[in-house]
Design an enzyme around this catalytic site. Structure first.
Site, mmCIF file in Angstrom:
data_model
loop_
_atom_site.group_PDB
_atom_site.id
_atom_site.type_symbol
_atom_site.label_atom_id
_atom_site.label_comp_id
_atom_site.label_asym_id
_atom_site.label_seq_id
_atom_site.Cartn_x
_atom_site.Cartn_y
_atom_site.Cartn_z
ATOM 1 N N THR A 50 -1.528 7.465 -0.142
ATOM 2 C CA THR A 50 -2.835 7.345 -0.821
ATOM 3 C C THR A 50 -3.598 6.090 -0.367
ATOM 4 O OG1 THR A 50 -1.877 6.006 -2.592
ATOM 5 C CG2 THR A 50 -1.842 8.398 -2.893
ATOM 6 N N ASP A 73 1.022 -3.576 11.955
ATOM 7 C CA ASP A 73 1.415 -3.937 10.595
ATOM 8 C C ASP A 73 1.750 -5.432 10.565
ATOM 9 O OD1 ASP A 73 3.001 -2.341 7.935
ATOM 10 O OD2 ASP A 73 3.164 -4.501 8.289
ATOM 11 N N ASP A 127 5.238 -6.465 9.058
ATOM 12 C CA ASP A 127 6.359 -6.168 9.955
ATOM 13 C C ASP A 127 6.396 -7.139 11.132
ATOM 14 O OD1 ASP A 127 7.496 -4.111 8.532
ATOM 15 O OD2 ASP A 127 6.268 -2.568 9.484
ATOM 16 N N ARG A 148 0.844 -1.196 0.000
ATOM 17 C CA ARG A 148 0.000 0.000 0.000
ATOM 18 C C ARG A 148 0.870 1.232 0.000
ATOM 19 N NH1 ARG A 148 -4.579 0.272 4.507
ATOM 20 N NH2 ARG A 148 -2.776 0.567 5.852
HETATM 21 C C1 PRP Z 1 -0.985 -4.917 4.278
HETATM 22 C C2 PRP Z 1 -1.787 -6.208 4.370
HETATM 23 C C3 PRP Z 1 -2.642 -6.125 3.131
HETATM 24 C C4 PRP Z 1 -2.920 -4.667 3.011
HETATM 25 C C5 PRP Z 1 -4.302 -4.394 3.519
HETATM 26 O O1 PRP Z 1 0.063 -5.065 3.403
HETATM 27 O O2 PRP Z 1 -1.009 -7.349 4.468
HETATM 28 O O3 PRP Z 1 -2.002 -6.619 1.963
HETATM 29 O O4 PRP Z 1 -1.963 -3.981 3.816
HETATM 30 O O5 PRP Z 1 -4.658 -3.077 3.333
HETATM 31 P P1 PRP Z 1 -5.812 -2.634 2.340
HETATM 32 O O6 PRP Z 1 -6.987 -3.538 2.605
HETATM 33 O O7 PRP Z 1 -6.077 -1.220 2.764
HETATM 34 O O8 PRP Z 1 -5.320 -2.725 0.940
HETATM 35 P P2 PRP Z 1 1.161 -3.909 3.173
HETATM 36 O O9 PRP Z 1 0.733 -3.037 2.038
HETATM 37 O O10 PRP Z 1 1.447 -3.241 4.473
HETATM 38 O O11 PRP Z 1 2.403 -4.729 2.646
HETATM 39 P P3 PRP Z 1 3.306 -5.828 3.408
HETATM 40 O O12 PRP Z 1 2.456 -7.066 3.574
HETATM 41 O O13 PRP Z 1 4.439 -6.023 2.460
HETATM 42 O O14 PRP Z 1 3.733 -5.260 4.736
HETATM 43 N N1 URA Z 2 -2.180 -3.525 6.928
HETATM 44 C C1 URA Z 2 -1.761 -4.007 8.117
HETATM 45 O O1 URA Z 2 -0.786 -4.763 8.188
HETATM 46 N N2 URA Z 2 -2.420 -3.639 9.219
HETATM 47 C C2 URA Z 2 -3.509 -2.832 9.189
HETATM 48 O O2 URA Z 2 -4.088 -2.551 10.250
HETATM 49 C C3 URA Z 2 -3.927 -2.343 7.938
HETATM 50 C C4 URA Z 2 -3.260 -2.715 6.821
#
Ligand code: PRP
Ligand code: URA
Length: 212
Positions: A111, A203, A206, A107
């Site tokens: 945005t 997160d 993470d 994400r």
């Molecule tokens: C997180 C999570 C989803 C997304 C959800 O990933 O694992 O993929 O955010 O958010 P949304 O419903 O608003 O799209 P992130 O983009 O943080 O990437 P990562 O898994 O690499 O940390």
């Molecule tokens: N992605 C995450 O990992 N945690 C949240 O709460 C939202 C998006």
């Protein structure tokens, strides 16, 4: 949130117990990873209720009997990277024959729009039931884009499994893709101004990989 036919909020006591562990900010990376995987196994048990089956004959020590088994080559698991990776082994524990694809998305922190950076899917995925997995369903942008991508590749039967969902995300995925079965183990309250789920767990990527 309204009730929808294709939205399954699992809300099981055993899952609630495990979700309490992953919410805790003091849970170690090791335990976080283990429990995410265990919840994925429990969720897969529910999501596998309706998958293609076939009849086979089995010889017991006493006689031959017709049995129903999951149809060969009929399942693919597709994690949304990174955090979705944490759910894959938990599902393969139940069904090791599944093929595995990967969709990379992150994400944009300002945005909140998802950006795709990787996609590798098993040959013949269009004929399989696809279990798309990601622990977090927040705005729903990542899940919607991943489902659109799978549909462009010809996938017709998609199930989306998220451990924690915000009502906003569930509504968005259901309204854009009403044919997709959504399984959420726990429905949380709302999103904060940064698009994080409340109460949530922070997160997920993470916490699974120990990157913060
Ligand atoms: C997180 C999570 C989803 C997304 C959800 O990933 O694992 O993929 O955010 O958010 P949304 O419903 O608003 O799209 P992130 O983009 O943080 O990437 P990562 O898994 O690499 O940390
Ligand atoms: N992605 C995450 O990992 N945690 C949240 O709460 C939202 C998006």
């Amino acid at each position: 949130m309204k009730e929808y036919k294709n939205v399954h909020i699992l809300d099981h006591p055993l899952i609630r117990h495990k979700v309490a562990i992953i919410r805790d900010k003091d849970t170690s990376t090791k335990q976080f990873r283990e429990v995410i995987s265990e919840i994925a196994t429990l969720m897969a048990f529910e999501a596998f209720k309706e998958v293609p089956t076939q009849k086979i004959m089995v010889e017991t020590p006493l006689e031959t009997v017709e049995q129903t088994v999951v149809k060969e080559n009929s399942i693919a698991v597709v994690p949304i990277l990174r955090a979705g990776l944490g759910m894959v082994d938990g599902i393969l524990t139940l069904f090791p024959a599944a093929k595995v694809g990967h969709i990379g998305m992150y994400r944009n922190e300002e945005t909140l729009e998802p950006q795709e950076y990787y996609c590798k899917l098993p040959v013949g995925i269009e004929d399989k039931v696809v279990m798309l997995v990601d622990p977090m369903l927040a705005t729903g942008g990542s899940a919607c884009d991943a489902i659109t991508l799978l549909k462009k590749r010809g996938c017709k039967r998609i199930k989306f499994l998220a451990i924690i969902g915000a009502p906003e995300g569930v509504e968005k995925v259901h309204s854009e893709h009403p044919d997709v079965e959504i399984y959420v183990s726990t429905l949380d309250r709302c999103l904060n101004e940064n698009g994080y789920i409340l109460p949530g767990l922070g997160d997920a990527g993470d916490r699974i990989f120990g990157t913060k």
